[in-house]
Design an enzyme around this catalytic site. Structure first.
Site, PDB file in Angstrom:
ATOM      1  N   ASP A 205       1.272  -1.022   0.245  1.00 25.13           N
ATOM      2  CA  ASP A 205      -0.208   0.047   0.376  1.00 25.13           C
ATOM      3  C   ASP A 205       1.146   1.377  -0.018  1.00 25.13           C
ATOM      4  O   ASP A 205       0.141   1.901   0.545  1.00 25.13           O
ATOM      5  CB  ASP A 205      -0.570  -0.044   1.131  1.00 25.13           C
TER       6      ASP A 205
ATOM      7  N   LYS B 161       4.494   1.951  16.034  1.00 22.51           N
ATOM      8  CA  LYS B 161       3.749   3.339  16.306  1.00 22.51           C
ATOM      9  C   LYS B 161       3.848   3.686  17.811  1.00 22.51           C
ATOM     10  O   LYS B 161       2.768   3.871  18.182  1.00 22.51           O
ATOM     11  CB  LYS B 161       2.335   2.880  15.896  1.00 22.51           C
TER      12      LYS B 161
ATOM     13  N   ASP C  79       2.006   6.737   1.686  1.00 23.87           N
ATOM     14  CA  ASP C  79       1.780   5.560   2.459  1.00 23.87           C
ATOM     15  C   ASP C  79       0.162   5.990   1.579  1.00 23.87           C
ATOM     16  O   ASP C  79      -0.484   7.300   2.707  1.00 23.87           O
ATOM     17  CB  ASP C  79       1.721   5.344   3.656  1.00 23.87           C
TER      18      ASP C  79
HETATM   19  N1  GDD Z   1      -1.502 -10.662   3.393  1.00 26.13           N
HETATM   20  C1  GDD Z   1      -1.693  -9.862   4.196  1.00 26.13           C
HETATM   21  N2  GDD Z   1      -2.477 -10.679   5.789  1.00 26.13           N
HETATM   22  N3  GDD Z   1      -1.168  -8.891   4.451  1.00 26.13           N
HETATM   23  C2  GDD Z   1      -0.997  -8.566   4.768  1.00 26.13           C
HETATM   24  C3  GDD Z   1      -2.259  -8.156   6.840  1.00 26.13           C
HETATM   25  C4  GDD Z   1      -3.169 -10.112   6.311  1.00 26.13           C
HETATM   26  O1  GDD Z   1      -3.085  -9.747   7.807  1.00 26.13           O
HETATM   27  N4  GDD Z   1      -2.361  -7.587   7.560  1.00 26.13           N
HETATM   28  C5  GDD Z   1      -1.389  -6.205   6.392  1.00 26.13           C
HETATM   29  N5  GDD Z   1      -1.069  -6.644   5.639  1.00 26.13           N
HETATM   30  C6  GDD Z   1      -0.292  -6.273   4.141  1.00 26.13           C
HETATM   31  C7  GDD Z   1      -1.396  -4.585   4.122  1.00 26.13           C
HETATM   32  O2  GDD Z   1      -1.496  -4.768   2.921  1.00 26.13           O
HETATM   33  C8  GDD Z   1      -0.345  -3.698   4.315  1.00 26.13           C
HETATM   34  O3  GDD Z   1       0.375  -4.357   2.193  1.00 26.13           O
HETATM   35  C9  GDD Z   1       1.220  -4.939   4.438  1.00 26.13           C
HETATM   36  O4  GDD Z   1       0.835  -5.513   4.599  1.00 26.13           O
HETATM   37  C10 GDD Z   1       1.466  -3.406   6.350  1.00 26.13           C
HETATM   38  O5  GDD Z   1       0.323  -3.132   6.780  1.00 26.13           O
HETATM   39  P1  GDD Z   1      -0.519  -2.275   7.642  1.00 26.13           P
HETATM   40  O6  GDD Z   1      -1.455  -3.072   8.054  1.00 26.13           O
HETATM   41  O7  GDD Z   1      -1.533  -1.005   5.649  1.00 26.13           O
HETATM   42  O8  GDD Z   1       0.073  -1.100   8.124  1.00 26.13           O
HETATM   43  P2  GDD Z   1       0.443  -0.161   8.438  1.00 26.13           P
HETATM   44  O9  GDD Z   1       0.387   1.356   7.747  1.00 26.13           O
HETATM   45  O10 GDD Z   1      -0.259   0.004   9.704  1.00 26.13           O
HETATM   46  O11 GDD Z   1       1.982   0.274   8.797  1.00 26.13           O
HETATM   47  C11 GDD Z   1       3.515  -0.680   8.426  1.00 26.13           C
HETATM   48  O12 GDD Z   1       3.452   0.597   7.087  1.00 26.13           O
HETATM   49  C12 GDD Z   1       4.029   1.714   7.503  1.00 26.13           C
HETATM   50  C13 GDD Z   1       4.653   2.139   6.883  1.00 26.13           C
HETATM   51  O13 GDD Z   1       3.424   2.318   5.848  1.00 26.13           O
HETATM   52  C14 GDD Z   1       4.577  -0.705   8.663  1.00 26.13           C
HETATM   53  O14 GDD Z   1       4.867  -2.045   8.314  1.00 26.13           O
HETATM   54  C15 GDD Z   1       4.959   0.705   9.636  1.00 26.13           C
HETATM   55  O15 GDD Z   1       5.795   0.028  10.255  1.00 26.13           O
HETATM   56  C16 GDD Z   1       5.104   0.792   8.547  1.00 26.13           C
HETATM   57  O16 GDD Z   1       6.081   2.385   9.125  1.00 26.13           O
HETATM   58 MG    MG Z   2      -0.278   0.387   5.506  1.00 25.85          MG
END
Ligand code: GDD
Ligand code: MG
Length: 359
Positions: free
Chosen positions: A106, A157, A216
């Protein structure tokens, strides 16, 4: 490997009908931008770590593969594996031969993948994370970098005042195969909470600073922002050139088969998807309109996102921060004030004058 699961609650209602990786950025799905960049940097194979729903949507989109070999690795039905579990699950597919790349699906990142591999090899790290400088790191994973590219501390976070720096995890990693031993099997694992902090303590986590554009698309505002940024920086391709009646205020991007009516004013910062039809005397600015939407005569759209196939009637006014879901129908003379979101396929026949979520 690209992680595409999760539930993008802040982008509802548009994320009810597509994963974030398929949101159109300048009329091209985010995943397609990623495929193109991976292929450019010599990557040959991609594993999409998906949930069932994401897989269906991705296959429907028929994204050009740019010569990449694509394999799907599915989370078990109704058992999301988080950000670490899908990596462990794909262990056999990835193999143990060499370091591999993992991407959050994403994010939009202007990054040279070859360079992050180089840093990883040079430092002999277990994991190398791309880091990006932001003002408010509290929504992200935050790293404290020490001399020689090593990350001393990693916190996911943290409250703003406890963030050790402004360098955040950009969601791009190079991992060595030994990482598989550190991820528990067959359960939901957060790699950011369960694996990275430990690696940092043990001095096996490296950072690679990503200087280019990074975003993001977690929130509607960010989604509009990335479209705007790219409109400013990219010369429109031939197929995105704005043509039509009315007045066009650049920069704008039009996909194929867009039509605009007489005396309309489109732009600046407007992206119109494929087959979008705009009536006469319509004003649109700072907005993204998904494919097949229709905006009828004398309507105004400002700072909003209009979903696929939405039908906007005549003399409708849509004010900033609105999100109109796919196939929504908005009747003539309706006003949506700031911050109104409408669920897919709803029909709105009365004005909504306060920020609300219409279900
Ligand atoms: N297959 C799968 N299964 N993918 C998953 C799952 C799951 O259960 N949960 C999350 N993802 C994928 C999401 O689609 C996304 O592409 C990625 O893993 C990160 O998950 P997010 O839910 O978007 O996390 P975030 O945005 O709160 O935080 C993450 O991204 C930040 C940067 O945008 C973390 O990696 C943070 O440390 C980072 O700074
Ligand atoms: Mg994300």
């Amino acid at each position: 490997m690209i992680l595409i699961g999760g539930f993008a609650t802040r982008l509802r209602p548009l994320s009810c009908t597509r994963p974030k990786a398929l949101f159109p950025i300048l009329n091209k799905p985010l995943l397609q931008w990623t495929f193109e960049r991976l292929a450019e940097d010599g990557i040959k194979e991609v594993i999409l770590a998906v949930n069932h729903q994401a897989e269906v949507f991705i296959k429907e989109q028929k994204i050009p593969k740019n010569g990449l070999k694509i394999t799907y690795s599915r989370d078990p039905l109704k058992k999301p594996l988080g950000t670490g579990g899908p990596i462990k699950k794909a262990e056999k597919l990835v193999g143990h031969d060499s370091p591999f790349l993992v991407l959050n699906g994403d994010i939009f990142a202007d990054i040279n993948y070859k360079e992050i591999f180089k840093t990883h090899e040079k430092e002999n790290a277990m994991a190398t994370i791309a880091l990006h400088n932001v003002k408010d790191p509290s929504k992200y994973g935050v790293a404290e970098l020490v001399k020689g590219n090593y990350i001393k501390k990693f916190v996911e976070k943290p409250p703003r005042k406890f963030a050790p720096s402004n360098l955040i995890n950009a969601g791009v990693y190079v991992l060595s195969p030994e990482i598989f031993e550190l991820i528990p099997k067959a359960r939901k694992v957060s790699i950011e909470r369960e694996v990275f902090p430990k690696l940092a303590e043990e001095g096996r986590l490296c950072g690679y600073i990503l200087e280019g554009l990074w975003i993001d698309i977690g929130e509607p505002r960010e989604f509009l922002e990335i479209n705007k940024t790219l409109l400013n920086s990219l010369v429109p391709l031939e197929e995105h050139k704005a043509r039509g009646r009315g007045k066009i205020k650049e920069p704008v991007a039009f996909d194929k088969n867009v039509s605009t009516g007489r005396q309309s004013v489109i732009g600046p910062y407007v992206v119109l998807g494929r087959n979008v039809t705009i009536g006469n005397s319509v004003c649109i600015k700072d907005s993204v309109v998904f494919p097949d939407a229709v905006i009828s005569d004398f309507s105004i759209v400002n700072g909003s996102i209009i979903g696929e196939g939405a039908m906007i009637g005549k003399k409708v006014e849509i004010n900033s921060g609105c999100i109109v879901g796919d196939h929504v129908k908005i009747r003539d003379n309706v006003t949506l004030s700031r911050g109104v979101s409408v669920c897919p396929a709803k029909e709105v026949s009365k004005s909504v004058l306060k920020p609300r979520y219409i279900v």
